[in-house]
Design a protein around this motif. Structure first.
Motif, mmCIF file in Angstrom:
data_model
loop_
_atom_site.group_PDB
_atom_site.id
_atom_site.type_symbol
_atom_site.label_atom_id
_atom_site.label_comp_id
_atom_site.label_asym_id
_atom_site.label_seq_id
_atom_site.Cartn_x
_atom_site.Cartn_y
_atom_site.Cartn_z
ATOM 1 N N ILE A 55 0.813 -1.108 0.125
ATOM 2 C CA ILE A 55 -0.014 -0.060 -0.084
ATOM 3 C C ILE A 55 0.828 1.192 0.021
ATOM 4 O O ILE A 55 1.900 1.571 0.861
ATOM 5 N N PHE A 56 0.928 2.242 -0.887
ATOM 6 C CA PHE A 56 1.497 3.281 -1.061
ATOM 7 C C PHE A 56 0.989 4.524 -1.440
ATOM 8 O O PHE A 56 -0.362 4.435 -1.791
ATOM 9 N N LEU A 57 1.602 5.599 -1.711
ATOM 10 C CA LEU A 57 1.046 6.878 -1.853
ATOM 11 C C LEU A 57 1.655 7.324 -3.413
ATOM 12 O O LEU A 57 2.900 7.195 -3.368
ATOM 13 N N PHE A 58 0.868 7.719 -4.172
ATOM 14 C CA PHE A 58 0.922 8.491 -5.551
ATOM 15 C C PHE A 58 1.521 9.728 -5.171
ATOM 16 O O PHE A 58 0.743 10.606 -5.357
ATOM 17 N N HIS A 59 2.591 9.859 -4.749
ATOM 18 C CA HIS A 59 3.118 10.911 -4.351
ATOM 19 C C HIS A 59 3.550 12.040 -5.443
ATOM 20 O O HIS A 59 3.635 13.159 -5.049
ATOM 21 N N LEU A 60 3.555 11.669 -6.590
ATOM 22 C CA LEU A 60 3.835 12.599 -7.806
ATOM 23 C C LEU A 60 2.602 13.227 -8.361
ATOM 24 O O LEU A 60 2.714 14.100 -8.967
ATOM 25 N N VAL A 61 1.636 12.927 -7.715
ATOM 26 C CA VAL A 61 0.352 13.447 -8.393
ATOM 27 C C VAL A 61 -0.220 14.760 -7.640
ATOM 28 O O VAL A 61 -0.038 14.905 -6.377
ATOM 29 N N GLY A 115 6.689 -6.881 -9.910
ATOM 30 C CA GLY A 115 5.292 -6.504 -10.158
ATOM 31 C C GLY A 115 5.017 -5.439 -9.356
ATOM 32 O O GLY A 115 3.590 -5.266 -9.129
ATOM 33 N N LEU A 116 5.647 -4.567 -9.013
ATOM 34 C CA LEU A 116 5.344 -3.443 -8.018
ATOM 35 C C LEU A 116 4.985 -2.219 -9.150
ATOM 36 O O LEU A 116 6.144 -1.889 -9.671
ATOM 37 N N ASP A 117 4.025 -1.625 -9.442
ATOM 38 C CA ASP A 117 3.826 -0.586 -10.142
ATOM 39 C C ASP A 117 3.711 0.916 -9.449
ATOM 40 O O ASP A 117 2.846 1.567 -9.624
ATOM 41 N N ALA A 118 4.929 1.038 -8.823
ATOM 42 C CA ALA A 118 5.140 2.296 -8.129
ATOM 43 C C ALA A 118 6.872 2.672 -8.450
ATOM 44 O O ALA A 118 7.490 1.814 -8.838
ATOM 45 N N PRO A 123 6.614 6.640 -1.323
ATOM 46 C CA PRO A 123 6.435 6.315 0.040
ATOM 47 C C PRO A 123 5.449 4.906 0.191
ATOM 48 O O PRO A 123 4.432 4.993 -0.373
ATOM 49 N N VAL A 124 6.030 4.023 1.045
ATOM 50 C CA VAL A 124 5.109 2.715 1.195
ATOM 51 C C VAL A 124 4.667 2.981 2.661
ATOM 52 O O VAL A 124 5.160 3.398 3.635
ATOM 53 N N LEU A 125 3.151 2.677 2.690
ATOM 54 C CA LEU A 125 2.379 2.980 3.846
ATOM 55 C C LEU A 125 2.318 1.521 4.729
ATOM 56 O O LEU A 125 2.284 1.770 5.861
ATOM 57 N N ASP A 126 2.375 0.584 4.032
ATOM 58 C CA ASP A 126 2.104 -0.662 4.771
ATOM 59 C C ASP A 126 2.297 -1.883 3.740
ATOM 60 O O ASP A 126 2.375 -1.710 2.634
ATOM 61 N N LEU A 127 2.684 -2.971 4.583
ATOM 62 C CA LEU A 127 3.086 -4.158 3.868
ATOM 63 C C LEU A 127 2.162 -5.292 4.565
ATOM 64 O O LEU A 127 1.885 -5.360 5.585
#
Length: 155
Positions: A55-61, A115-118, A123-127
């Motif tokens: 679970i991650f944040l689209f930080h560039l948006v 297969g990570l599309d980031a 920034p990763v929020l959780d695994l």
């Protein structure tokens, strides 16, 4: 509603620097935990799972481009206009992304995945380890435009 404050647990390290839409399986990616908060013990046992949900944040948006209504996925007028919660686009409220990735290996505080599309620096929020019991139950369905979007997404 009350605001929620989250602190990233780590950062994506990836060969992809720009958030383009397709070809994500060609990228090498890892997640480096924030070592001021986590030691290697935080990842113990994760390598016994085949997959992990990231679970991650689209930080560039840019928050000014966030969609709260409906749009054509990827701006393609050939696909129907659907609500932002009926698609997985990055310009979404809260700018959250979630992807189930293959676990390749764990090295200390670094998780290597496929297969990570980031992009690099995300920034990763959780695994969360992927458990079969969390797979969808019952029949699955999706519209044809979603099949078209996914044709080149991973390859």
């Amino acid at each position: 509603m009350t605001a929620v404050l989250l602190t990233p647990i780590g950062l994506v390290r990836s060969t992809r620097k720009e958030p383009t839409d397709d070809g994500w399986d060609a990228e090498l990616a890892s997640i480096a935990l924030d070592t001021s908060r986590f030691g290697p013990e935080a990842l113990i046992g994760l390598d016994s799972f085949s997959h992990v949900e990231v679970i991650f944040l689209f930080h560039l948006v840019d928050e000014a481009t966030v969609e709260t209504g409906a749009r054509h996925p990827r701006g393609n007028p050939d696909w129907p206009r659907v609500g932002i919660f009926a698609q997985r686009g990055k310009d979404r409220p809260n700018r959250l992304g979630s992807t189930v990735c293959r676990v390749l290996r764990v090295e200390g505080t670094v998780l290597h995945v496929a297969g990570l599309d980031a992009v690099d620096g995300t920034p990763v929020l959780d695994l969360k380890p992927w458990l079969d019991g969390f797979s969808p139950r019952g029949m699955r369905r999706q519209p044809g435009w979603a099949d078209q979007i996914m044709e080149g997404y991973w390859s």
